[in-house]
Structure formats: structure tokens, C-alpha cells
Design a protein around this motif. Structure first.
Motif, PDB file in Angstrom:
ATOM      1  N   VAL A  66       0.841  -1.206   0.000  1.00  0.00           N
ATOM      2  CA  VAL A  66       0.000   0.000   0.000  1.00  0.00           C
ATOM      3  C   VAL A  66       0.873   1.251   0.000  1.00  0.00           C
ATOM      4  CG1 VAL A  66      -1.660   1.359   1.340  1.00  0.00           C
ATOM      5  CG2 VAL A  66      -1.993  -1.112   1.075  1.00  0.00           C
ATOM      6  N   TYR A  67       1.863   1.286   0.873  1.00  0.00           N
ATOM      7  CA  TYR A  67       2.734   2.462   0.923  1.00  0.00           C
ATOM      8  C   TYR A  67       3.562   2.600  -0.354  1.00  0.00           C
ATOM      9  CZ  TYR A  67       1.449   3.536   5.678  1.00  0.00           C
ATOM     10  OH  TYR A  67       0.736   3.898   6.798  1.00  0.00           O
ATOM     11  N   ASP A  68       3.947   1.488  -0.946  1.00  0.00           N
ATOM     12  CA  ASP A  68       4.669   1.529  -2.223  1.00  0.00           C
ATOM     13  C   ASP A  68       3.781   2.141  -3.305  1.00  0.00           C
ATOM     14  OD1 ASP A  68       6.903   0.924  -3.970  1.00  0.00           O
ATOM     15  OD2 ASP A  68       5.663  -0.724  -4.762  1.00  0.00           O
ATOM     16  N   MET A  69       2.511   1.726  -3.357  1.00  0.00           N
ATOM     17  CA  MET A  69       1.578   2.270  -4.344  1.00  0.00           C
ATOM     18  C   MET A  69       1.348   3.763  -4.112  1.00  0.00           C
ATOM     19  SD  MET A  69      -1.234  -0.803  -4.709  1.00  0.00           S
ATOM     20  CE  MET A  69      -1.444  -1.064  -2.940  1.00  0.00           C
ATOM     21  N   LEU A  70       1.242   4.160  -2.862  1.00  0.00           N
ATOM     22  CA  LEU A  70       1.001   5.573  -2.544  1.00  0.00           C
ATOM     23  C   LEU A  70       2.223   6.450  -2.805  1.00  0.00           C
ATOM     24  CD1 LEU A  70      -1.071   5.198   0.735  1.00  0.00           C
ATOM     25  CD2 LEU A  70      -1.895   6.092  -1.462  1.00  0.00           C
ATOM     26  N   SER A  71       3.387   5.837  -2.941  1.00  0.00           N
ATOM     27  CA  SER A  71       4.599   6.624  -3.162  1.00  0.00           C
ATOM     28  C   SER A  71       4.730   7.121  -4.600  1.00  0.00           C
ATOM     29  CB  SER A  71       5.842   5.805  -2.784  1.00  0.00           C
ATOM     30  OG  SER A  71       6.090   4.797  -3.743  1.00  0.00           O
TER      31      SER A  71
END
Length: 117
Positions: free
Chosen positions: A12-17
Motif C-alpha cells: 500500500v505504501y509503495d503504491m502511494l509513493s
């Protein structure tokens, strides 16, 4: 937190980055079902440098949507251009909404953060 939850949170954090992926997630958090064409319009409107919508469409088709589908948060039907959230999207909703509020609704800018150090 078990290993799967940790790996999902990392995803999720990778996608949001990534800006385009983040804008796709913001939109899907509101509509749950859309088309590639609509996502390209949304992303093009939000990006500051106003890229060509065709280039955005290409990056969505070949990069962002397949990766989101790979994580399991969307069903992406390339043949008919439809995108729909899955049950795996639900655990990410709060994080996506918090990111959106911070970025688009008056969160601290990177300049403010740097100046306050």
C-alpha cells in the motif's frame, strides 16, 4: 501483525509513493468502479505538469493498473478497459484517505516541513 499484513502494508505504501498510482487509488476510494479512460482523465487533471492524456493512459495500462491488480486491490479487465476495487482494497481505504487528506486538503507541504527543521 502477521507477515501477510506487513507485506500488504508495504505494498500500500509503495503504491502511494507514486503520484499516478496514488491518484488512481484516491479516485477508486470514491467510485469503486471506473474505466481506464476516466482514470486517465482524473490523473491528467490532478498532475501539475498537465501531461498528455494518451501518455497517462499508456502508463496506466502498462504499469500502474497491472501492479495494482497484482497486489489484488483491483480487478482490471484490459480487454474492455474496466477497473473495479476488490475486497482487498478495503483494508487500505483508511490509509488512502489519510494520504489524500494530507496531500490534497491542506496537509503540510514539503517546503513547510523543510523550513520547520
Amino acid at each position: 501483525m502477521d507477515n501477510w499484513e506487513g507485506m500488504f502494508l508495504d505494498s500500500v505504501y509503495d503504491m502511494l509513493s507514486e503520484t499516478r498510482c496514488r491518484y488512481v487509488l484516491y479516485h477508486l476510494n470514491e467510485v469503486e468502479e471506473t474505466t481506464v479512460k476516466e482514470l486517465a482523465r482524473v490523473v491528467t487533471r490532478r498532475e501539475q505538469d498537465k501531461p498528455d492524456e494518451d501518455n497517462v493512459t499508456i502508463s496506466l495500462i502498462h504499469d500502474h493498473l497491472p501492479r495494482l491488480a497484482g497486489v489484488g486491490v483491483i480487478d482490471y479487465e484490459r480487454a474492455n478497459g474496466t477497473v473495479e476495487t476488490t475486497d482487498r482494497f478495503d483494508p487500505a481505504r483508511e490509509t488512502i484517505e489519510r494520504s489524500k487528506r494530507t496531500e490534497l486538503e491542506g496537509g503540510s507541504s514539503s517546503t513547510e516541513l523543510t523550513e520547520n527543521r
